[in-house]
Write a protein that holds these residues in place. Structure first.
Motif, PDB file in Angstrom:
ATOM      1  N   PRO A   1       6.784   0.345  -6.631  1.00 37.09           N
ATOM      2  CA  PRO A   1       5.452   0.901  -6.870  1.00 37.09           C
ATOM      3  C   PRO A   1       4.428   0.177  -5.994  1.00 37.09           C
ATOM      4  N   ILE A   2       3.189   0.654  -5.980  1.00 35.73           N
ATOM      5  CA  ILE A   2       2.143  -0.101  -5.269  1.00 35.73           C
ATOM      6  C   ILE A   2       1.923  -1.428  -6.001  1.00 35.73           C
ATOM      7  N   ALA A   3       1.807  -1.363  -7.338  1.00 39.76           N
ATOM      8  CA  ALA A   3       1.569  -2.551  -8.178  1.00 39.76           C
ATOM      9  C   ALA A   3       0.451  -3.422  -7.602  1.00 39.76           C
ATOM     10  N   PRO A   4      -0.769  -2.905  -7.621  1.00 43.93           N
ATOM     11  CA  PRO A   4      -1.841  -3.592  -6.903  1.00 43.93           C
ATOM     12  C   PRO A   4      -2.383  -4.858  -7.570  1.00 43.93           C
TER      13      PRO A   4
ATOM     14  N   GLY B   1       5.870   1.745   3.466  1.00 41.25           N
ATOM     15  CA  GLY B   1       7.295   1.757   3.794  1.00 41.25           C
ATOM     16  C   GLY B   1       8.156   1.225   2.656  1.00 41.25           C
ATOM     17  N   LYS B   2       7.540   0.992   1.488  1.00 40.80           N
ATOM     18  CA  LYS B   2       8.288   0.436   0.338  1.00 40.80           C
ATOM     19  C   LYS B   2       9.501   1.297  -0.007  1.00 40.80           C
ATOM     20  N   SER B   3       9.240   2.603  -0.186  1.00 38.47           N
ATOM     21  CA  SER B   3      10.313   3.485  -0.657  1.00 38.47           C
ATOM     22  C   SER B   3      11.443   3.557   0.359  1.00 38.47           C
TER      23      SER B   3
ATOM     24  N   PHE C   1       0.821  -1.216   0.000  1.00 37.35           N
ATOM     25  CA  PHE C   1       0.000   0.000   0.000  1.00 37.35           C
ATOM     26  C   PHE C   1       0.856   1.268   0.000  1.00 37.35           C
ATOM     27  N   SER C   2       0.225   2.360  -0.389  1.00 34.39           N
ATOM     28  CA  SER C   2       0.878   3.658  -0.243  1.00 34.39           C
ATOM     29  C   SER C   2       1.170   3.876   1.237  1.00 34.39           C
ATOM     30  N   GLY C   3       2.375   4.306   1.541  1.00 39.78           N
ATOM     31  CA  GLY C   3       2.726   4.564   2.940  1.00 39.78           C
ATOM     32  C   GLY C   3       3.109   3.308   3.706  1.00 39.78           C
TER      33      GLY C   3
ATOM     34  N   HIS D   1      -4.153   2.699 -16.639  1.00 34.82           N
ATOM     35  CA  HIS D   1      -2.943   3.503 -16.443  1.00 34.82           C
ATOM     36  C   HIS D   1      -1.973   2.854 -15.466  1.00 34.82           C
ATOM     37  N   ARG D   2      -2.532   2.263 -14.400  1.00 37.43           N
ATOM     38  CA  ARG D   2      -1.631   1.605 -13.445  1.00 37.43           C
ATOM     39  C   ARG D   2      -0.898   0.456 -14.141  1.00 37.43           C
ATOM     40  N   ASP D   3      -1.642  -0.305 -14.963  1.00 32.38           N
ATOM     41  CA  ASP D   3      -1.007  -1.423 -15.673  1.00 32.38           C
ATOM     42  C   ASP D   3       0.124  -0.929 -16.570  1.00 32.38           C
ATOM     43  N   LEU D   4      -0.159   0.164 -17.269  1.00 36.49           N
ATOM     44  CA  LEU D   4       0.845   0.724 -18.168  1.00 36.49           C
ATOM     45  C   LEU D   4       2.081   1.157 -17.371  1.00 36.49           C
ATOM     46  N   ASN D   5       1.816   1.799 -16.260  1.00 31.47           N
ATOM     47  CA  ASN D   5       2.898   2.269 -15.396  1.00 31.47           C
ATOM     48  C   ASN D   5       3.783   1.099 -14.942  1.00 31.47           C
ATOM     49  N   ILE D   6       3.136   0.032 -14.488  1.00 33.81           N
ATOM     50  CA  ILE D   6       3.893  -1.118 -13.966  1.00 33.81           C
ATOM     51  C   ILE D   6       4.626  -1.839 -15.096  1.00 33.81           C
TER      52      ILE D   6
ATOM     53  N   GLY E   1      -0.816  12.497   3.899  1.00 26.84           N
ATOM     54  CA  GLY E   1      -2.157  13.084   4.043  1.00 26.84           C
ATOM     55  C   GLY E   1      -3.137  12.635   2.969  1.00 26.84           C
ATOM     56  N   LEU E   2      -2.740  11.581   2.213  1.00 29.30           N
ATOM     57  CA  LEU E   2      -3.590  11.170   1.085  1.00 29.30           C
ATOM     58  C   LEU E   2      -4.781  10.329   1.516  1.00 29.30           C
ATOM     59  N   TYR E   3      -4.590   9.517   2.584  1.00 26.57           N
ATOM     60  CA  TYR E   3      -5.694   8.666   3.031  1.00 26.57           C
ATOM     61  C   TYR E   3      -6.884   9.513   3.470  1.00 26.57           C
TER      62      TYR E   3
ATOM     63  N   VAL F   1       9.223   7.305 -10.728  1.00 27.05           N
ATOM     64  CA  VAL F   1       8.761   6.836 -12.036  1.00 27.05           C
ATOM     65  C   VAL F   1       7.612   7.702 -12.528  1.00 27.05           C
ATOM     66  N   ARG F   2       6.715   8.023 -11.603  1.00 25.68           N
ATOM     67  CA  ARG F   2       5.556   8.826 -12.030  1.00 25.68           C
ATOM     68  C   ARG F   2       5.987  10.244 -12.434  1.00 25.68           C
ATOM     69  N   LYS F   3       7.107  10.720 -11.934  1.00 30.12           N
ATOM     70  CA  LYS F   3       7.593  12.037 -12.380  1.00 30.12           C
ATOM     71  C   LYS F   3       8.274  11.938 -13.736  1.00 30.12           C
TER      72      LYS F   3
ATOM     73  N   LYS G   1      -9.964   9.876  -5.925  1.00 31.01           N
ATOM     74  CA  LYS G   1     -10.741   8.687  -6.343  1.00 31.01           C
ATOM     75  C   LYS G   1      -9.795   7.495  -6.534  1.00 31.01           C
ATOM     76  N   GLU G   2     -10.361   6.332  -6.637  1.00 32.01           N
ATOM     77  CA  GLU G   2      -9.614   5.096  -6.956  1.00 32.01           C
ATOM     78  C   GLU G   2      -8.342   4.993  -6.124  1.00 32.01           C
ATOM     79  N   PHE G   3      -8.469   5.162  -4.825  1.00 31.76           N
ATOM     80  CA  PHE G   3      -7.276   5.112  -3.978  1.00 31.76           C
ATOM     81  C   PHE G   3      -7.076   3.673  -3.472  1.00 31.76           C
TER      82      PHE G   3
HETATM   83  S1  PPS Z   1       0.613   2.083  -9.101  1.00 29.88           S
HETATM   84  O1  PPS Z   1      -0.738   1.645  -8.708  1.00 29.88           O
HETATM   85  O2  PPS Z   1       1.588   1.037  -8.799  1.00 29.88           O
HETATM   86  O3  PPS Z   1       0.674   2.528 -10.484  1.00 29.88           O
HETATM   87  O4  PPS Z   1       0.952   3.316  -8.171  1.00 29.88           O
HETATM   88  P1  PPS Z   1       2.375   4.051  -8.002  1.00 29.88           P
HETATM   89  O5  PPS Z   1       2.960   4.373  -9.316  1.00 29.88           O
HETATM   90  O6  PPS Z   1       3.216   3.254  -7.078  1.00 29.88           O
HETATM   91  O7  PPS Z   1       1.996   5.419  -7.350  1.00 29.88           O
HETATM   92  C1  PPS Z   1       1.563   5.442  -6.062  1.00 29.88           C
HETATM   93  C2  PPS Z   1       1.836   6.799  -5.434  1.00 29.88           C
HETATM   94  O8  PPS Z   1       0.949   7.751  -5.975  1.00 29.88           O
HETATM   95  C3  PPS Z   1       0.231   8.423  -4.934  1.00 29.88           C
HETATM   96  N1  PPS Z   1      -1.208   8.326  -5.297  1.00 29.88           N
HETATM   97  C4  PPS Z   1      -1.996   7.225  -5.267  1.00 29.88           C
HETATM   98  N2  PPS Z   1      -1.795   5.976  -4.822  1.00 29.88           N
HETATM   99  C5  PPS Z   1      -2.806   5.090  -4.929  1.00 29.88           C
HETATM  100  N3  PPS Z   1      -4.024   5.385  -5.437  1.00 29.88           N
HETATM  101  C6  PPS Z   1      -4.290   6.635  -5.862  1.00 29.88           C
HETATM  102  N4  PPS Z   1      -5.490   6.919  -6.382  1.00 29.88           N
HETATM  103  C7  PPS Z   1      -3.257   7.611  -5.787  1.00 29.88           C
HETATM  104  N5  PPS Z   1      -3.185   8.915  -6.141  1.00 29.88           N
HETATM  105  C8  PPS Z   1      -1.919   9.324  -5.843  1.00 29.88           C
HETATM  106  C9  PPS Z   1       0.620   7.801  -3.645  1.00 29.88           C
HETATM  107  O9  PPS Z   1       1.341   8.776  -2.964  1.00 29.88           O
HETATM  108  C10 PPS Z   1       1.551   6.653  -3.976  1.00 29.88           C
HETATM  109  O10 PPS Z   1       2.818   6.817  -3.357  1.00 29.88           O
HETATM  110  P2  PPS Z   1       3.518   5.755  -2.387  1.00 29.88           P
HETATM  111  O11 PPS Z   1       4.977   5.910  -2.672  1.00 29.88           O
HETATM  112  O12 PPS Z   1       3.049   4.369  -2.751  1.00 29.88           O
HETATM  113  O13 PPS Z   1       3.142   6.145  -1.028  1.00 29.88           O
END
Ligand code: PPS
Length: 571
Positions: A474-477, A406-408, A402-404, A448-453, A514-516, A434-436, A525-527
């Motif tokens: 990445p999250i790579a869900p 501790g992956k990075s 998940f985001s946060g 988009h997530r698939d493309l990113n991964i 602060g994203l959650y 990568v996203r930058k 959306k789509e978090f």
């Molecule tokens: S993915 O699903 O693998 O393509 O995501 P990723 O490229 O790792 O990007 C995740 C970081 O983007 C921020 N972010 C979001 N995460 C999940 N869902 C939504 N909708 C979203 N919007 C922005 C978030 O900060 C993730 O950062 P990390 O490093 O994982 O905390």
């Protein structure tokens, strides 16, 4: 059955003049960019390797092939050959329309008249053709996760062969091989199919097979697409060339076959037989577990060890090519020679030696000795050149969570520790970085997530191929996308999946960015974990808990894992 009929077989190519004209006209047609697998299929369709097929299967022929291995006119054909495309492309077409088929550089290889367009029942195809709808089977995985949703069928008009820049002199069309056999006066030819390097036991068994059939021998390795993880064909062909010198002069020849294998066991054996018959061969060696795909998801074999031989035997009369049994050859130390295992009468009194494929890979990986009785020194040195010991190969560490979670942080710590050790370049492909840089235009939809991964996977596989270490975070869900990346990387080096298993509750509690909070309020959306799914990895190489463990310790656990896999040496 053995009389060699070496008359030319029908090809789908038009004459040189017609091809030039057709090529110019085809420039205006809607065109389809062929996938690597489709290029292999098209080449064998056009040059007669897939005779009697005249193009990609129609829906009725496909149904017949899937259900009972026969086209509507009764011809035996075990494997569906279809042009799979996406829905968007399929929608643009009218039935009866001609389309251009291009290779990956855009060169038009053929045109096809689309007579059929349908959405196949892939689960049914998997059950009937491959024996189970189980994605552990590489062809079933391909069917569900790579092949397009829609199939097109129709006759093909060949313009030119796909261009190959490698080993050109070793590639022959069926008619070129037929002409060669005619020229050298070979009346019976035993073909040996392989996707692996040849060692002494193979040389013994193939030569014996040819002698028993009183025939000449054709080593006919597949260089198109084989099982993911196989030794690349460049290395294999260099190995085959070394082995070729070991056969008595003028008894044996080698030709490369640009086939995309499906690993369909019994059906594949029949398919291989038909293809070899088309190439002018009279006999075909079928072994234990021929074209077997490995274990299914329950850990069992997909097919019985002799299913392929049984099915081949049932159809050999009709195919017009005879099966030669593959003998299991072992080294008898006291007599210093290879003998067929089932012909050794004094098993209890002699020392029987053999090295399994797994054991060979281990020895290569660890740089251990490979005895001369097992393989030829030239073959071993080629393999060592391509597969240096594991602790010198490139690899990828793929963090997911998940985001946060501790992956990075762990990935950064791991990077520094690996750099401290030195030896290989290390690249960090963190989600945010990568996203930058690579994926700045992408959002968070599934597409988009698939493309990113997949982009991350592509870069990681290139790094691994060139001997570096890629650390991805990445999250790579989605499990299917992670699997696809694993396949991309494993073609070149190890893939180490690390699940950073911090719970969603803990990540939300930490909420470092602060994203959650924003996700809960519906402002994002789509978090992942809140309003978008996360497939928990079922069997990652490592799972780390972060809730009561510090970062340094987590990174250390990864290092220990890498060490246990032989990827880094003990310090
Ligand atoms: S993915 O699903 O693998 O393509 O995501 P990723 O490229 O790792 O990007 C995740 C970081 O983007 C921020 N972010 C979001 N995460 C999940 N869902 C939504 N909708 C979203 N919007 C922005 C978030 O900060 C993730 O950062 P990390 O490093 O994982 O905390």
């Amino acid at each position: 059955m053995n009389a060699l009929n070496l008359a030319p077989i029908p090809e789908l190519y038009v004459s040189y003049e017609s091809a030039q004209k057709l090529k110019a006209e085809a420039g205006n047609l809607i065109s389809w960019d062929l996938t690597p697998r489709q290029i292999c299929d098209l080449e064998l369709l056009m040059n007669g390797g897939f005779n009697p097929l005249k193009g990609f299967l129609s829906e009725a022929d496909y149904d017949g092939v899937v259900e009972n291995m026969r086209t509507t006119d009764g011809a035996l054909w075990p494997i569906p050959i279809n042009l799979d495309v996406n829905e968007k492309f399929a929608e643009t077409l009218e039935i009866g329309q001609d389309i251009a088929l291009r290779d990956q550089e855009g060169v038009i290889l053929a045109t096809m008249t689309v007579t059929d367009r349908w959405e196949p029942n892939k689960a049914r195809e998997a059950e009937k053709v491959f024996g189970a709808d189980d994605s552990a089977h590489p062809a079933v995985n391909y069917l569900h996760n790579h092949a397009g949703k829609i199939y097109l069928g129709g006759p093909v008009t060949g313009i030119q062969q796909p261009v190959h820049y490698d080993f050109r002199a070793r590639r022959d069309t069926p008619n070129e091989l037929r002409a060669y056999f005619r020229k050298v006066g070979w009346r019976k030819v035993v073909a040996f199919q392989t996707r692996n390097p040849l060692h002494r036991a193979h040389q013994e068994l193939t030569f014996r097979a040819a002698r028993e059939a009183q025939a000449n021998l054709l080593i006919h390795p597949v260089v198109g697409m084989t099982k993911p993880g196989d030794v690349d064909h460049f290395t294999r062909v260099r190995c085959y060339e070394a082995v070729l010198d070991k056969y008595p002069a003028a008894t044996t020849s080698m030709s490369l076959l640009n086939l995309a294998m499906r690993m369909a066991g019994p059906r594949e054996a029949v398919w291989h037989g038909l293809i070899r018959k088309n190439h002018g061969c009279t006999h075909f060696i079928v072994g234990r577990d021929h074209a077997g795909p490995g274990k299914n998801s329950a850990g069992d074999d997909f097919y019985g060890p002799y299913d392929a031989q049984d099915m081949f035997r049932t159809h050999q009369e009709e195919m017009g090519i005879e099966m030669v049994d593959f003998k299991h050859m072992v080294w008898v130390q006291e007599r210093a020679q290879y003998e067929p295992m089932d012909e050794i009468k004094d098993k209890d009194d002699v020392t029987i030696l053999n090295i399994s494929g797994t054991e060979l890979r281990r020895r290569l990986q660890e740089g251990l000795e490979i005895p001369e009785w097992f393989s030829f020194p030239e073959v071993v040195s080629e393999l060592r050149r391509t597969r240096p010991p594991r602790n010198q190969q490139g690899f990828t560490v793929f963090f997911t969570g998940f985001s946060g979670s501790g992956k990075s942080t762990i990935a950064n710590a791991l990077m520094v520790k690996l750099m401290e050790m030195g030896g290989r370049p290390v690249t960090l492909l963190d989600g945010d970085i990568v996203r930058k840089n690579l994926s700045s235009e992408l959002g968070f939809s599934k597409e988009h997530r698939d493309l990113n991964i997949r982009r991350i996977g592509y870069v990681a596989s290139e790094i691994s191929k060139n001997g570096g270490i890629a650390i991805c975070a990445p999250i790579a869900p989605y499990a299917t996308t992670r699997r696809a990346v694993r396949e991309d990387v494993e073609a070149f080096g190890a893939f180490v999946e690390v699940h950073v298993a911090t719970s969603i509750e803990e990540c939300e509690k930490r909420d470092r960015k602060g994203l959650y909070k924003l996700a809960r309020e519906g402002k994002i959306k789509e978090f992942t974990g809140i309003s978008d799914p996360y497939d928990v990895p079922e069997s990652p190489e490592l799972r780390v808990e972060t809730e009561n463990v510090d970062v340094d310790n987590c990174a250390h656990q990864v290092l220990l894992k890498l060490e246990s896999m032989g990827l880094i040496s003990a310090r």
